[in-house]
Each structure stands twice: as structure tokens, then as C-alpha cells.
Design a protein around this motif. Structure first.
Motif, PDB file in Angstrom:
ATOM      1  N   ALA A 181     -32.162 -20.104  39.435  1.00 13.19           N
ATOM      2  CA  ALA A 181     -31.192 -21.293  40.196  1.00 13.19           C
ATOM      3  C   ALA A 181     -31.890 -21.369  41.564  1.00 13.19           C
ATOM      4  O   ALA A 181     -32.052 -22.376  42.296  1.00 13.19           O
ATOM      5  N   LEU A 182     -32.229 -20.392  42.206  1.00  9.58           N
ATOM      6  CA  LEU A 182     -32.949 -20.287  43.553  1.00  9.58           C
ATOM      7  C   LEU A 182     -34.390 -21.178  43.424  1.00  9.58           C
ATOM      8  O   LEU A 182     -34.713 -21.765  44.476  1.00  9.58           O
ATOM      9  N   SER A 183     -35.191 -21.124  42.396  1.00 15.16           N
ATOM     10  CA  SER A 183     -36.173 -21.998  42.233  1.00 15.16           C
ATOM     11  C   SER A 183     -36.055 -23.506  42.001  1.00 15.16           C
ATOM     12  O   SER A 183     -37.025 -24.334  42.443  1.00 15.16           O
ATOM     13  N   VAL A 184     -34.896 -23.858  41.589  1.00 16.47           N
ATOM     14  CA  VAL A 184     -34.770 -25.195  41.378  1.00 16.47           C
ATOM     15  C   VAL A 184     -34.938 -26.294  42.755  1.00 16.47           C
ATOM     16  O   VAL A 184     -35.629 -27.274  42.308  1.00 16.47           O
ATOM     17  N   PRO A 185     -34.333 -25.623  43.782  1.00  9.62           N
ATOM     18  CA  PRO A 185     -34.513 -26.672  44.888  1.00  9.62           C
ATOM     19  C   PRO A 185     -36.105 -26.773  45.320  1.00  9.62           C
ATOM     20  O   PRO A 185     -36.589 -27.769  45.932  1.00  9.62           O
ATOM     21  N   LEU A 186     -36.942 -25.754  45.047  1.00 11.55           N
ATOM     22  CA  LEU A 186     -38.277 -25.571  45.197  1.00 11.55           C
ATOM     23  C   LEU A 186     -39.131 -26.553  44.572  1.00 11.55           C
ATOM     24  O   LEU A 186     -40.049 -26.946  44.939  1.00 11.55           O
TER      25      LEU A 186
END
Length: 149
Positions: free
Chosen positions: A26-31
Motif C-alpha cells: 500500500a505504501l508503494s502505490v503512491p510512489l
């Protein structure tokens, strides 16, 4: 350790591992959005694919490694494995469901080890779905239903 204690510990560690894995994804999605802004498809088509896939794999390797370390620490604490290296080896072999059989836990930790294997199965499934999702986004024509696309 009783069977019930092993089930509760295994369930707790499986839950923690799932949270670690889903959080990393989930934290990687905006990246990915930021990467897309910096690497326009028109200017960097092939390099963009490599960067996106490499980043996705990095995220997944990080998440799986963190989980294996968590299981290794648990096995070191609850078993009579001699050192962290052996515990990490056992956790990795169990998590990946290879199960070489060269290290066998006693009855006080066997059930916990089965939860480690279940965790690996679950999170590898999530990883596969994530990679397919990334591929579908960066290579939409490959995954389209239209054979002419």
C-alpha cells in the motif's frame, strides 16, 4: 508450549506478517505515481517498464525479508535452535514451504512452524497479484481482451 499457545502465537505472527506485507504494498502505490511523473511513457517506454518492475520486486523482497526475520526471531526465542543463522535458515525454508527436513522442531513449536508456511503461501499470493496488477498497468495492451491491441 501448549497447542493452544502455539495456535495463538502462529495466528498473531501470521496477522503481523500480513499487515507488514499489505502495508509495504500500500505504501508503494503512491510512489508508482511519482515514478510515472518522472518517467513519461513517451520518452522512456522500455526504461520505465524496467524501473516499475524493479521497484515492485524491491518492495516485495523487502516485505518478505522483514517477515522472514520476524519468524526467525520468534523461532530463536521459542525453540532450542542454536543461533540466529540457523533460525533464519529454518524460517526461510519453512516460509517458502521448501521444508528440507534437515532441521525439525519438537512438538512445542511445530504448530507455529505450520503458520510460518501458511504465511509464505498467503503473502506470495498477494505478491503475485501485486505484480500482475503492476504489469497490467504498465503493459495494458498485453493484457487487453482485444486481440488486435
Amino acid at each position: 508450549m501448549s497447542d493452544l499457545q502455539q495456535i495463538l502465537l502462529g495466528t498473531g505472527l501470521l496477522t503481523l506478517s500480513a499487515i507488514i506485507h499489505v502495508t509495504a504494498v500500500a505504501l508503494s502505490v503512491p510512489l508508482f505515481g511519482r515514478l510515472a511523473e518522472r518517467l513519461p511513457e513517451e520518452e522512456w517506454p522500455r526504461f520505465r517498464i524496467v524501473v516499475f518492475l524493479a521497484f515492485a520486486v524491491f518492495v516485495l523482497v523487502f516485505a518478505h525479508t522483514l517477515q522472514v526475520w520476524t519468524w526467525a526471531a520468534c523461532f530463536l526465542a521459542i525453540t532450542e535452535l542454536p543461533d540466529l543463522s540457523t533460525s533464519f535458515y529454518f524460517a526461510t525454508v519453512t516460509y517458502t514451504t521448501l521444508g528440507y527436513g534437515d532441521i525439525v522442531l519438537g512438538p512445542d513449536a511445530r504448530i507455529v512452524a505450520t503458520f510460518c508456511a501458511i504465511t509464505g503461501l498467503l503473502t506470495f499470493g498477494i505478491s503475485t497479484a501485486f505484480l500482475i496488477g503492476v504489469l497490467a498497468r504498465i503493459l495494458p495492451n498485453v493484457f487487453s481482451k482485444d486481440p488486435k491491441a
